[in-house]
Design an enzyme around this catalytic site. Structure first.
Site, PDB file in Angstrom:
ATOM      1  CB  VAL A   1       3.664 -87.027  13.848  1.00 23.67           C
ATOM      2  CG1 VAL A   1       4.211 -85.619  13.625  1.00 23.67           C
ATOM      3  CG2 VAL A   1       2.701 -87.403  12.725  1.00 23.67           C
TER       4      VAL A   1
ATOM      5  CD  GLU B   1       3.705 -82.633  15.737  1.00 24.90           C
ATOM      6  OE1 GLU B   1       4.322 -81.836  14.994  1.00 24.90           O
ATOM      7  OE2 GLU B   1       2.520 -82.942  15.553  1.00 24.90           O
TER       8      GLU B   1
ATOM      9  CE  LYS C   1       6.617 -81.102  24.797  1.00 26.66           C
ATOM     10  NZ  LYS C   1       6.274 -82.408  24.252  1.00 26.66           N
TER      11      LYS C   1
ATOM     12  CB  SER D   1       9.543 -88.876  24.614  1.00 27.82           C
ATOM     13  OG  SER D   1       9.972 -87.885  23.702  1.00 27.82           O
TER      14      SER D   1
ATOM     15  N   GLY E   1       0.633 -79.758  28.535  1.00 29.74           N
ATOM     16  CA  GLY E   1       1.307 -80.068  29.789  1.00 29.74           C
ATOM     17  C   GLY E   1       2.055 -81.378  29.702  1.00 29.74           C
TER      18      GLY E   1
END
Length: 332
Positions: free
Chosen positions: A273, A275, A185, A248, A130
């Site tokens: 990392v 992603e 996303k 982020s 989430g």
């Protein structure tokens, strides 16, 4: 309840803190054994420096710490997830509920992270994901998550374990949609960062996020997900938080790429990392394999893996053949 979190990254640590505050007996397993004395002494994790580790939170470098746990949370990064899951598997009790909180798709196999964990542990796996930054969850910023499983009792078990007055957990019977939204996303967030780095504005980002969600849902439905899942926490919600925040890592890496840094340098500068870099390759290849139109993902792949110019990639997206926003515009 005895609980173990396998992975001491920022997200694993934040969830371990939440579980501790809920009164559970929590141990965090870490690959970085040399950091254990420091974390035990300072009650801080370098991966999440602003959060204090509760006194009751234990830290271990031994997979055997999972013995006797009723809840096993797998929080490894995506690349080593299979080997980590294989390592802890022999120590997971037969009645334990296993949860995957990693976001991504495995390279080459295109498996979702819960599928990787399930293969290595031989268990049904609940997905927990989430719109959530570890930095905020760890300090009790109100947050909503989704516990997704085809097994209602297991989803509700995970819901009850994590729910608190600052962490609200909903349940879902659609782990496919939940995981794909959470994984893909990150690709769109990288693209959002690139547009920021190029100096574009809010209009650009709104268009990118909206059309990005459209192609994520298109792939998801083709893989068996429910379309409505992508309008929820792990679709729209996760997209908003990852594309707009400097927490982020994907967006921060994208900004650097948009400003002209090469991809590998940008990821190293972020220091953790990213992603979305790995997810972009898997999503691009999967989309082609399934004949799903994913123009933004394709553009991201070309920038990240083929050295395409980011500004030209944006221009090519804008000048594609004109079309209706909806596949069924309703004029007929």
């Amino acid at each position: 309840m005895k609980t173990v979190v396998i992975g001491s990254g920022a997200w694993g640590t934040a969830l371990a803190i939440c579980l501790c505050k809920n009164g559970h007996d929590v141990t965090v397993w870490t690959f970085e054994k040399d950091l254990i004395p420091e974390m035990e002494t300072t009650r801080r994790n370098p991966r999440l420096p602003n959060a204090v580790l509760p006194e009751g939170l234990k830290i271990s470098g031994d997979y055997a710490c999972a013995k006797g746990a009723k809840l096993v949370v797998i929080a490894s990064p995506s690349v080593p997830l299979r080997s980590v899951s294989r390592g802890v598997a022999p120590y997971i009790d037969s009645d334990a509920v296993v949860v995957s909180v990693t976001k991504g798709l495995e390279q080459e196999t295109y498996l979702r992270m819960s599928q990787v964990v399930a293969q290595e542990t031989g268990r049904d796996v609940v997905v927990l994901c989430g719109p959530s930054h570890a930095e905020e969850v760890a300090i009790d910023v109100p947050t909503g998550l989704l516990a997704a499983s085809t097994d209602q009792k297991k989803a509700e078990f995970v819901q009850d374990a994590f729910m608190s007055d600052t962490l609200r957990v909903y349940t879902s019977a659609d782990p496919v949609g939940a995981e794909l939204g959470a994984a893909l996303k990150n690709v769109i967030a990288l693209c959002a960062g690139i547009t920021d780095g190029l100096g574009f504005g809010d209009n650009t980002k709104a268009m990118l996020m909206t059309r990005g969600l459209t192609e994520i849902a298109r792939l998801g439905v083709a893989m068996g997900a429910r379309k409505e899942t992508f309008t929820g926490l792990t679709g729209v919600g996760d997209l908003i938080v990852t594309c707009t925040s400097m927490h982020s890592r994907n967006r921060r890496a994208g900004i650097l790429i948009g400003k002209g840094e090469d991809v590998q340098t940008a990821m190293k500068e972020v220091g953790a990392v990213v992603e979305g870099y790995y997810a972009a390759k898997s999503a691009y290849e999967l989309g082609r394999k399934m004949h799903i139109d994913m123009p933004i993902t394709e553009a991201a792949y070309k920038v990240l893996y083929e050295g395409a110019d980011a500004r030209q990639a944006v221009q090519q997206l804008l000048t594609r053949q004109r079309k209706s926003e909806s596949e069924n515009p309703g004029w007929l």
